[in-house]
Design a protein around this motif. Structure first.
Motif, PDB file in Angstrom:
ATOM      1  N   LYS A 237      -4.155   3.149  -8.995  1.00  0.00           N
ATOM      2  CA  LYS A 237      -4.197   1.864  -9.705  1.00  0.00           C
ATOM      3  C   LYS A 237      -5.335   0.987  -9.189  1.00  0.00           C
ATOM      4  CE  LYS A 237       0.737   1.708 -10.864  1.00  0.00           C
ATOM      5  NZ  LYS A 237       0.588   1.627 -12.322  1.00  0.00           N
ATOM      6  N   VAL A 238      -5.522   0.982  -7.867  1.00  0.00           N
ATOM      7  CA  VAL A 238      -6.615   0.190  -7.295  1.00  0.00           C
ATOM      8  C   VAL A 238      -7.966   0.690  -7.809  1.00  0.00           C
ATOM      9  CG1 VAL A 238      -7.816  -0.397  -5.154  1.00  0.00           C
ATOM     10  CG2 VAL A 238      -5.314  -0.467  -5.237  1.00  0.00           C
TER      11      VAL A 238
ATOM     12  N   LEU B  92      -7.916   3.436   2.192  1.00  0.00           N
ATOM     13  CA  LEU B  92      -7.452   3.872   0.868  1.00  0.00           C
ATOM     14  C   LEU B  92      -6.750   5.222   0.925  1.00  0.00           C
ATOM     15  CD1 LEU B  92     -10.275   2.896  -1.662  1.00  0.00           C
ATOM     16  CD2 LEU B  92      -7.913   2.069  -1.622  1.00  0.00           C
TER      17      LEU B  92
ATOM     18  N   SER C 117       0.809  -1.218   0.000  1.00  0.00           N
ATOM     19  CA  SER C 117       0.000   0.000   0.000  1.00  0.00           C
ATOM     20  C   SER C 117       0.837   1.259   0.000  1.00  0.00           C
ATOM     21  CB  SER C 117      -0.952  -0.007   1.197  1.00  0.00           C
ATOM     22  OG  SER C 117      -0.222  -0.167   2.407  1.00  0.00           O
TER      23      SER C 117
ATOM     24  N   LEU D 144      -2.398  -6.182  -5.374  1.00  0.00           N
ATOM     25  CA  LEU D 144      -3.171  -5.130  -6.040  1.00  0.00           C
ATOM     26  C   LEU D 144      -4.549  -5.645  -6.459  1.00  0.00           C
ATOM     27  CD1 LEU D 144      -3.118  -2.243  -7.302  1.00  0.00           C
ATOM     28  CD2 LEU D 144      -2.250  -3.317  -9.395  1.00  0.00           C
ATOM     29  N   TYR D 145      -4.617  -6.827  -7.081  1.00  0.00           N
ATOM     30  CA  TYR D 145      -5.890  -7.353  -7.578  1.00  0.00           C
ATOM     31  C   TYR D 145      -6.758  -7.864  -6.435  1.00  0.00           C
ATOM     32  CZ  TYR D 145      -4.986  -6.836 -12.549  1.00  0.00           C
ATOM     33  OH  TYR D 145      -4.789  -6.302 -13.797  1.00  0.00           O
TER      34      TYR D 145
ATOM     35  N   ARG E  74      -3.054   3.975  -4.875  1.00  0.00           N
ATOM     36  CA  ARG E  74      -4.498   4.173  -4.756  1.00  0.00           C
ATOM     37  C   ARG E  74      -5.146   4.338  -6.131  1.00  0.00           C
ATOM     38  NH1 ARG E  74      -4.333   8.046  -1.472  1.00  0.00           N
ATOM     39  NH2 ARG E  74      -4.418   9.767  -2.972  1.00  0.00           N
TER      40      ARG E  74
ATOM     41  N   THR F 105      -6.858  -6.539  -3.459  1.00  0.00           N
ATOM     42  CA  THR F 105      -7.435  -5.323  -2.872  1.00  0.00           C
ATOM     43  C   THR F 105      -8.627  -4.845  -3.695  1.00  0.00           C
ATOM     44  OG1 THR F 105      -5.265  -4.705  -2.010  1.00  0.00           O
ATOM     45  CG2 THR F 105      -6.913  -2.955  -2.177  1.00  0.00           C
ATOM     46  N   ALA F 106      -8.493  -4.872  -5.042  1.00  0.00           N
ATOM     47  CA  ALA F 106      -9.607  -4.453  -5.902  1.00  0.00           C
ATOM     48  C   ALA F 106     -10.808  -5.377  -5.735  1.00  0.00           C
ATOM     49  CB  ALA F 106      -9.152  -4.414  -7.353  1.00  0.00           C
TER      50      ALA F 106
END
Length: 610
Positions: free
Chosen positions: A185-186, A175, A56, A149-150, A183, A152-153
């Motif tokens: 990118k997410v 966030l 993060s 990353l994915y 942030r 988190t999304a």
């Protein structure tokens, strides 16, 4: 799955999803299928209790089996992998936010993920260089950074309002503490995932199906008329398909489909091969009453589909975390839509042409203005002969038998009697252009023109003639006025004919220029005759012509006008002054002749007496 105080926070997935119908599109092909697949029925997870990752802050920090690397981060997730697998394709994504990660558990296939989650899982599976988003500061372990990353999304897509039982926070509560570039990118991933609303645009198809016609429109025209059929070939192109069927959209048009296998055998329309020779064959007679004809041909089949999808695994324990794992789903797609080909048939048209002439002038007489009527079933057209004697009927539908009839003949010497059937535009091998050549109308009537002149070449007015007909070559000398009038032509119903002795003979009288005419004389069709004009009365001052004027060898091929001439050998007596002068001169001549005769008589008598 975010972990705080070494407790795992995991994603809540919207339950109760059912399999939606996939719609696949290729040109005009639309395929709907019912799923049947070979996705693994179970998976086993690794020991995930002490494996964490966070990125993060923009840097990658991870803990494996209790060994921490520096850094804590604001959003940590368990590293969940399928046991016995390695690399990027081994990662498993947690679904439920409030449940612990399923460490060392065997999970069973449950249902296919919803489109948004499925897109995130399958997009991650593309790899670091092809995925929609990626983290760039992860060093060599970029698969692990992208996994964070994915995951988190997925938290934010599946259950953004779910509250963690550990700290009461929602997935997006931290966030604002992310590094800005992380942030962004997410959030871009989340927004992109929400665009995918159905299974077809969230999966990754590995073998795109193809089913179409070549060509997609089959245009058949006059150049495709072979014998008695319009024929043109087409093919069905397919890939990843089997059990392909071809049929006309309307069953009544299926009779126009034909084909053979490569080996020459008859084609099976329920199992079409790519190299089959398929044809549309339309009998030209079916187009006799159509200027345009269209119908549709359709193809259906089954697609051997393989696609990357996201599958949900879990068990019957309500406390067990569900996970998403990509897998290759193999299905047989039963087509409910169709590949479609439109067939357009524009038929060939024929023409009929000929030249119209009369038999006069040795069959060279043009007859412009003659009208013909061409008829057939559902067809009628009238045409007029042009100045060159030609008439042409264009755009005649093939497959019909026509009837040609002469309906108007402006030249009174010829009758409008020609008619015939035209069958060359039909039959097994119809002609496209029919030329009847020259159509000859036999002459039925002949005019005779006559001129009488004096010795100076001037016309004599008032001479009267009758017309006789004799056998060809029959000698004719002097004829009495009575016989001439008895044998002469009579005018009956507008034409000059023989016989009809109860009628008066037709008498032609010369005009001021010495000309007269016998009009509309009926002549025999297959015979030639000699015709004679006989003077039956001469004008005052002229002698009666004693030798008939001959018109020899007259028949239907004679010139349209034949002429004759008579020259009077008598010196005309002057008639200047009055009729009385003519009487006096005649009397003087008579007296002179009488006196002279008497003197001659006396002289002879005196000589005898001596």
């Amino acid at each position: 799955m975010r972990v705080r105080k070494k407790k795992r926070l995991v994603l809540l997935f919207a339950t109760g999803l059912t399999l939606g119908g996939l719609v696949f599109s290729s040109r005009s092909t639309y395929i709907a299928y019912a799923a049947s697949d070979n996705v693994p029925q179970t998976i086993t997870t690794n020991n995930a209790q002490k494996t964490f990752v966070t990125a993060s802050t923009g840097k990658l920090y991870a803990q494996y089996e209790g060994e921490w690397k520096e850094g804590y981060g604001y959003h940590r997730v368990n590293i969940i992998k399928e046991k016995g697998k390695s690399g990027r394709n081994s990662y498993i994504f947690c679904i439920n936010w409030s449940k612990e990660s399923p460490s060392n558990k065997q999970l069973t296939k449950q249902y296919q993920a919803n489109p948004e989650v499925q897109w995130l899982v399958t997009d991650f599976a593309k790899g670091h260089d092809r995925a929609f988003e990626r983290l760039n500061n992860a060093g060599a372990d970029y698969d692990l950074a992208d996994y964070w990353l994915y995951q988190t999304a997925i938290h934010l897509v599946a259950c953004p309002n779910e509250v963690s039982p550990i700290d009461g926070k929602k997935p997006g509560d931290t966030l604002d503490k992310f590094a800005p570039q992380v942030r962004d990118k997410v959030l871009r991933l989340v927004n992109e995932a929400k665009k995918h609303k159905n299974e077809s645009d969230s999966e990754i198809v590995l073998n795109q199906a193809k089913l179409n016609f070549d060509p997609s429109e089959l245009n058949i025209n006059s150049g495709d008329l072979h014998g008695d059929k319009y024929e043109k070939s087409f093919q069905v192109k397919s890939d990843q398909m089997h059990d392909i069927q071809v049929h006309a959209a309307e069953s009544k048009n299926s009779k126009y489909l034909s084909g053979t296998r490569k080996n020459g055998s008859k084609v099976d329309w329920n199992n079409i091969n790519a190299d089959d020779n398929l044809k549309v064959s339309v009998p030209y007679s079916d187009m006799a009453n159509n200027s345009d004809f269209s119908f549709k041909v359709k193809a259906t089949g089954h697609w051997n589909k393989r696609a990357k999808v996201a599958w949900i695994y879990g068990n019957n324990d309500p406390n067990t975390q569900h996970v998403a794992k990509w897998a290759i789903k193999a299905t047989t797609v039963a087509m409910e839509g169709d590949a479609e080909m439109t067939v357009h048939v524009k038929p060939a048209f024929g023409s009929l042409t000929f030249v119209k002439k009369g038999s006069g002038n040795n069959n060279s007489k043009l007859l412009p203005g003659t009208e013909f009527l061409l008829t057939s079933d559902g067809f009628m057209e009238r045409k007029t002969v042009d100045g060159n004697g030609r008439v042409t009927f264009d755009n005649l539908p093939l497959g019909k038998k026509y009837h040609l009839k002469e309906v108007k003949q402006p030249n009174g010497q010829y009758s409008a009697s020609y008619e015939r059937d035209i069958d060359q535009l039909s039959g097994d091998n119809p002609q496209r252009q029919v030329d009847l050549g020259t159509i000859i109308n036999d002459k039925t009537h002949q005019p005779f023109k006559l001129t009488k002149k004096n010795t100076n070449g001037a016309g004599i007015e008032g001479a009267q003639f009758v017309l006789l007909r004799k056998d060809y070559g029959e000698p004719v000398g002097q004829i009495s006025l009575e016989d001439a009038k008895r044998q002469a032509f009579r005018m009956v119903n507008g034409e000059l004919v023989l016989g009809h002795s109860d009628q008066q003979p037709y008498i032609a009288t010369t005009d001021k220029d010495g000309n007269t005419e016998f009009p509309n004389v009926l002549i025999p069709k297959n015979e030639k005759h000699d015709y004679y004009a006989v003077e039956v009365k001469s004008p005052n001052g002229y002698a009666l012509g004693t030798t008939p004027i001959k018109f020899p060898n007259i028949g239907i091929t004679s010139p349209d006008v034949v002429s004759g001439e008579m020259t009077d050998t008598t010196q005309p007596i002057p008639t200047t002054g009055s009729d009385y002068l003519l009487i006096e001169a005649t009397a003087a001549i008579t007296i002179t002749c009488a006196v002279g005769g008497y003197a001659y008589y006396v002289s002879r008598k005196n000589k005898k007496e001596k």
